[in-house]
Write an enzyme that holds these catalytic residues in place. Structure first.
Site, PDB file in Angstrom:
ATOM      1  N   LEU A  41      -2.084   5.972   2.874  1.00 12.55           N
ATOM      2  CA  LEU A  41      -1.128   6.023   1.763  1.00 12.55           C
ATOM      3  C   LEU A  41      -0.059   7.100   1.885  1.00 12.55           C
ATOM      4  O   LEU A  41       0.840   7.165   1.050  1.00 12.55           O
ATOM      5  CB  LEU A  41      -1.882   6.205   0.432  1.00 12.55           C
ATOM      6  CG  LEU A  41      -2.805   5.035   0.079  1.00 12.55           C
ATOM      7  CD1 LEU A  41      -3.475   5.279  -1.262  1.00 12.55           C
ATOM      8  CD2 LEU A  41      -2.047   3.710   0.056  1.00 12.55           C
ATOM      9  N   GLY A  81     -11.615   1.732   3.278  1.00 13.72           N
ATOM     10  CA  GLY A  81     -11.894   1.637   4.709  1.00 13.72           C
ATOM     11  C   GLY A  81     -12.558   0.352   5.159  1.00 13.72           C
ATOM     12  O   GLY A  81     -13.176   0.323   6.222  1.00 13.72           O
ATOM     13  N   SER A  82     -12.402  -0.723   4.379  1.00 10.98           N
ATOM     14  CA  SER A  82     -13.010  -1.987   4.840  1.00 10.98           C
ATOM     15  C   SER A  82     -12.332  -2.475   6.114  1.00 10.98           C
ATOM     16  O   SER A  82     -12.997  -2.995   7.019  1.00 10.98           O
ATOM     17  CB  SER A  82     -12.970  -3.061   3.752  1.00 10.98           C
ATOM     18  OG  SER A  82     -11.652  -3.407   3.433  1.00 10.98           O
ATOM     19  N   ASN A  83     -11.026  -2.300   6.205  1.00 14.23           N
ATOM     20  CA  ASN A  83     -10.338  -2.674   7.452  1.00 14.23           C
ATOM     21  C   ASN A  83     -10.784  -1.783   8.600  1.00 14.23           C
ATOM     22  O   ASN A  83     -11.031  -2.261   9.702  1.00 14.23           O
ATOM     23  CB  ASN A  83      -8.821  -2.583   7.274  1.00 14.23           C
ATOM     24  CG  ASN A  83      -8.264  -3.784   6.544  1.00 14.23           C
ATOM     25  OD1 ASN A  83      -8.145  -4.865   7.105  1.00 14.23           O
ATOM     26  ND2 ASN A  83      -7.926  -3.598   5.270  1.00 14.23           N
ATOM     27  N   ASN A 106       0.847  -1.340  11.198  1.00 14.26           N
ATOM     28  CA  ASN A 106       0.386  -1.266   9.806  1.00 14.26           C
ATOM     29  C   ASN A 106       0.045  -2.669   9.317  1.00 14.26           C
ATOM     30  O   ASN A 106       0.598  -3.660   9.806  1.00 14.26           O
ATOM     31  CB  ASN A 106       1.499  -0.687   8.919  1.00 14.26           C
ATOM     32  CG  ASN A 106       1.080  -0.537   7.467  1.00 14.26           C
ATOM     33  OD1 ASN A 106      -0.019  -0.061   7.161  1.00 14.26           O
ATOM     34  ND2 ASN A 106       1.943  -0.954   6.552  1.00 14.26           N
ATOM     35  N   GLU A 114      -7.389 -10.258   5.880  1.00 13.48           N
ATOM     36  CA  GLU A 114      -7.386  -9.009   6.662  1.00 13.48           C
ATOM     37  C   GLU A 114      -8.585  -8.962   7.597  1.00 13.48           C
ATOM     38  O   GLU A 114      -8.459  -8.649   8.786  1.00 13.48           O
ATOM     39  CB  GLU A 114      -7.404  -7.799   5.718  1.00 13.48           C
ATOM     40  CG  GLU A 114      -6.134  -7.699   4.892  1.00 13.48           C
ATOM     41  CD  GLU A 114      -6.136  -6.519   3.926  1.00 13.48           C
ATOM     42  OE1 GLU A 114      -7.210  -5.960   3.648  1.00 13.48           O
ATOM     43  OE2 GLU A 114      -5.049  -6.174   3.445  1.00 13.48           O
ATOM     44  N   HIS A 128       0.106  -4.823   5.714  1.00 13.24           N
ATOM     45  CA  HIS A 128       0.534  -4.791   4.316  1.00 13.24           C
ATOM     46  C   HIS A 128      -0.011  -6.037   3.622  1.00 13.24           C
ATOM     47  O   HIS A 128       0.100  -7.141   4.164  1.00 13.24           O
ATOM     48  CB  HIS A 128       2.064  -4.753   4.221  1.00 13.24           C
ATOM     49  CG  HIS A 128       2.521  -4.567   2.806  1.00 13.24           C
ATOM     50  ND1 HIS A 128       2.536  -3.329   2.200  1.00 13.24           N
ATOM     51  CD2 HIS A 128       2.908  -5.458   1.868  1.00 13.24           C
ATOM     52  CE1 HIS A 128       2.932  -3.478   0.948  1.00 13.24           C
ATOM     53  NE2 HIS A 128       3.166  -4.753   0.727  1.00 13.24           N
ATOM     54  N   ASP A 186       7.287  -0.209   5.322  1.00 15.83           N
ATOM     55  CA  ASP A 186       7.141  -1.675   5.393  1.00 15.83           C
ATOM     56  C   ASP A 186       8.344  -2.362   6.012  1.00 15.83           C
ATOM     57  O   ASP A 186       8.758  -3.438   5.573  1.00 15.83           O
ATOM     58  CB  ASP A 186       6.900  -2.248   3.982  1.00 15.83           C
ATOM     59  CG  ASP A 186       5.641  -1.698   3.363  1.00 15.83           C
ATOM     60  OD1 ASP A 186       4.733  -1.313   4.118  1.00 15.83           O
ATOM     61  OD2 ASP A 186       5.566  -1.658   2.127  1.00 15.83           O
TER      62      ASP A 186
HETATM   63  C1  GRF Z   1      -5.656  -3.226   2.335  1.00 15.02           C
HETATM   64  O1  GRF Z   1      -5.381  -4.218   1.402  1.00 15.02           O
HETATM   65  C2  GRF Z   1      -4.490  -3.029   3.244  1.00 15.02           C
HETATM   66  O2  GRF Z   1      -3.760  -4.182   3.461  1.00 15.02           O
HETATM   67  C3  GRF Z   1      -3.666  -2.065   2.468  1.00 15.02           C
HETATM   68  O3  GRF Z   1      -4.562  -1.222   1.819  1.00 15.02           O
HETATM   69  C4  GRF Z   1      -5.793  -1.884   1.655  1.00 15.02           C
HETATM   70  C5  GRF Z   1      -6.830  -1.016   2.278  1.00 15.02           C
HETATM   71  O4  GRF Z   1      -8.127  -1.474   2.082  1.00 15.02           O
HETATM   72  N1  GRF Z   1      -2.563  -1.555   3.159  1.00 15.02           N
HETATM   73  P1  GRF Z   1      -9.302  -0.809   2.896  1.00 15.02           P
HETATM   74  O5  GRF Z   1      -9.227   0.695   2.673  1.00 15.02           O
HETATM   75  O6  GRF Z   1      -9.147  -1.141   4.352  1.00 15.02           O
HETATM   76  O7  GRF Z   1     -10.572  -1.355   2.327  1.00 15.02           O
END
Ligand code: GRF
Length: 195
Positions: free
Chosen positions: A86, A12-14, A103, A175, A105, A146
């Site tokens: 996922l 969940g860093s994004n 999304n 990201e 990727h 994708d």
């Molecule tokens: C990221 O690299 C994103 O591009 C991919 O899964 C990863 C998720 O990382 N689809 P996080 O859970 O957001 O840390």
């Protein structure tokens, strides 16, 4: 104020970065909801700490889609962001949010995309293939993995000595730098100049 739901399965860093970005003053959107399939995923705690509601559905409920769509509609969600999610998104949900579901990727699609290509697998494949460059692809979501129209890409050099972990770190930096701003520009405030 446009409302965003983030779907995430893991770290969940994004998700955290996007939540924080839209919590800054002057934004035209906010993250209303995090949706996950894993009760024990770190993203659940991140959402809680940032004051964002988190809803958990199981694989079957995601496959079917009806209850997830019902939640998104009840909460008035305008934009769905997949950030490390996922599971397959149910076709009726994709249809309902066509043009408003995005999304990220962690490679330069179509390279290293498709089924099984997620997280570490992507970066290991990039290193194994001796790629000199990799990056991120932010794209619309359609019914195929994708495969939706590309909105934005950014790239970074892969050094011959880089491990998969090194590549992962570089891609994660991209990201963090771009994903929230691209969501803002494309879906939330398209007519406004974004800093
Ligand atoms: C990221 O690299 C994103 O591009 C991919 O899964 C990863 C998720 O990382 N689809 P996080 O859970 O957001 O840390």
């Amino acid at each position: 104020m446009k409302k965003i739901a983030i779907f995430a399965s893991g770290n969940g860093s994004n998700a955290e970065n996007i939540i924080r970005y839209f919590q800054m003053p002057g934004r035209d959107g906010r993250v209303e909801l995090v949706v996950t399939n894993r009760r024990d995923a770190p993203v659940v705690g991140r959402a809680a700490r940032l004051g964002v509601d988190c809803e958990i559905f199981d694989r079957e409920q995601f496959r079917d889609g009806a209850r997830v769509i019902e939640l998104l509609e009840r909460r008035g969600i305008d934009v769905v962001v997949l950030a490390g999610f996922l599971l397959m998104v149910a076709p009726p949900l994709i249809a309902r949010y066509r043009g408003r579901i995005v999304n990220i990727h962690p490679s330069l699609l179509p390279k290293f995309g498709g089924k099984g290509m997620y997280g570490r697998h992507v970066h290991e494949a990039v290193v194994a293939a001796g790629e000199k460059v990799t990056g991120i692809t932010i794209h619309h979501v359609n019914e195929h993995y994708d495969d939706g129209a590309v909105i934005f890409t950014a790239s970074v050099a892969v050094e011959p000595t880089d491990s998969a972990d090194d590549v992962a770190r570089k891609v994660q930096e991209l990201e963090q730098e771009h994903f929230a701003a691209v969501i803002d520009r494309e879906f939330i405030a398209p007519s406004r100049q974004i800093d």
